[in-house]
Design an enzyme around this catalytic site. Sequence first.
Site, short mmCIF file in Angstrom:
data_model
loop_
_atom_site.label_atom_id
_atom_site.label_comp_id
_atom_site.label_asym_id
_atom_site.label_seq_id
_atom_site.Cartn_x
_atom_site.Cartn_y
_atom_site.Cartn_z
CE LYS A 271 -10.90 47.12 40.29
NZ LYS A 271 -12.00 46.82 41.23
NE ARG A 345 -11.01 40.78 49.98
CZ ARG A 345 -12.33 40.83 50.00
NH1 ARG A 345 -13.03 39.88 50.57
NH2 ARG A 345 -12.97 41.85 49.45
N1 BES Z 1 -9.42 48.22 44.84
C1 BES Z 1 -10.71 47.62 44.89
C2 BES Z 1 -11.68 48.40 45.79
C3 BES Z 1 -12.05 49.80 45.33
C4 BES Z 1 -13.17 49.99 44.57
C5 BES Z 1 -11.31 50.87 45.71
C6 BES Z 1 -13.52 51.26 44.15
C7 BES Z 1 -11.64 52.16 45.29
C8 BES Z 1 -12.76 52.34 44.51
C9 BES Z 1 -10.62 46.20 45.42
O1 BES Z 1 -9.46 45.53 45.13
C10 BES Z 1 -11.74 45.43 44.79
O2 BES Z 1 -11.76 45.34 43.61
N2 BES Z 1 -12.65 44.92 45.62
C11 BES Z 1 -13.77 44.20 45.13
C12 BES Z 1 -14.00 43.03 46.07
C13 BES Z 1 -14.97 42.01 45.55
C14 BES Z 1 -14.40 41.30 44.35
C15 BES Z 1 -15.29 41.05 46.64
C16 BES Z 1 -14.99 45.12 45.13
O3 BES Z 1 -15.10 45.97 46.02
O4 BES Z 1 -15.78 45.02 44.21
ZN ZN Z 2 -9.49 44.62 43.23
#
Ligand code: BES
Ligand code: ZN
Length: 497
Positions: A271, A345
């Site tokens: 991230k 997921r």
């Molecule tokens: N834990 C994150 C989602 C999240 C984002 C929770 C911000 C709380 C605040 C999740 O694991 C994630 O990173 N999802 C990605 C999915 C994408 C790679 C398809 C996202 O939402 O960017």
């Molecule tokens: Zn994630």
Amino acid sequence: MIILKSADLSRRRFTNIVVPVCEKKSITAEARLAALVDDALSLPEFEGKADDALVRYSTGGIKAERLIFLGLGKVKQVEEDDLRRMAAKGVRRALELGQPKVAIVMPDIETLKIDRERQVTAVIEGALMANHLFHRYRGKKERKVKPLSAIEVLIARNEVNRLRPVADKAVAVVSGSLLARDWVSTPPMDKVPEKFAGMVEKRLEEVGVSVEVKDHKELAQMKFGALLGVAMGSDSPARMVVADYHPEGATKTVVLVGKGVTYDSGGLNLKPADGLKGMKSDMAGAAAVAGTLYNVGQLQPDVRVVGIMPLVENMPSGRALRVGDVLKSVSGKTIEVGNTDAEGRLILADSLAWANKTYKPDLMIDLATLTGACMVALGQDMAGVFTVDDKLSKAITRSSERVHERCWPLPMPEDYKAHLKSDVADIANVAGHRWGGASTAALFLSEFVGKTRWAHIDIAGPAFTQKDSLCIRPGGTGFGVRLLCDLLFGEESSLTL
Ligand code: BES
Ligand code: ZN
Ligand code: ZN
């Protein structure tokens, strides 16, 4: 610490009394207090409007150091959450004034349209939530700010016995919510899967819920290939907590599954700096499930409730999951990893499939901080609800309104499943594009629940907050615990189960 007391103000001495007042209208039955309310309302600075507040030190014939008058707004428009916020404000005022105790006067039974049980519940919830501080990691000086040691709720003498069980239930329900808050607020180094599993196990065993913690070896034997794939990059091995409340004679089984990523760095799809902030909250689904099970242990409902909490840390390293890797899930389906940041997921796929096969539940609900896309759709204060069962969707929305943990239904269009096609495996963990990301994530999960009645609640927005609101301080919010308790054991639970 919450005590229901008869509102006999003439007999005793008080330190602080919180008095709710409606716009230009007293709503208290106590004559002496009503006279003081009228007096307060005659001042230009206090009209009883929502958010009006007035502290008075001359308390007439009532033996109190101070009276804290709090406005509720127009009497016909007062809702449950206004009472929650009023109680929270009263507690916060008392805390600011360095006070150890507060007594909150309930409105006269005749004045508000809200059901009396719900009024008392709301006041207790607001008071206890506002009184909760997360000071474990602060220095000595800050820790000196102590929560109030006693909060009295003053009701009519003839209501005390009838409302006591209602108050006890409210106290229990909030306790699970506050536990979840603390776990979410805990720094990620102190809640790696093994540690977090231990914390959950300890608290659930206190309330008589049986807990089993599956370690890496067991998870491998159980064929949790997707979950173990996510755990590969971390030095902290995965765990899965299985909490089982199984009363004799139970005819129904509910399975609750909570995403427990104790820290989500994104993995090799690391991230960006801003995205890492708050990612200690990526186990909020698991925390909410654990908090709910803590309440189940106290409330002793007659249904079997199983809590499944898969715990991993998503880290980049030389052993980390790669983009292009293919994992084999419990269900036998293979999953191509298109993005290592879509890890939630993966761990849920195994957990849902395993729980479904093992417990054959009547109802399965998962809570997960699953997608940023859900936050884009609904903002930070609302969770997304995904289910093909309309009745269940409505029940969740109604519960969410009652407890003010807001939810909104979002779609799972069948044809969007096409976006999850993989060239090499049965399914891909991400769609080829980012549009409708919350829906494609839900569709991915739907592949692992068979025909079981199921709802997925994406709590990415409301699980964690940086703002200070009356009932919730910055940090974990405990979102989901009161919602699930209302849904499963509240007034409309017969419609859900
Ligand atoms: N834990 C994150 C989602 C999240 C984002 C929770 C911000 C709380 C605040 C999740 O694991 C994630 O990173 N999802 C990605 C999915 C994408 C790679 C398809 C996202 O939402 O960017
Ligand atoms: Zn994630
Ligand atoms: Zn995540």
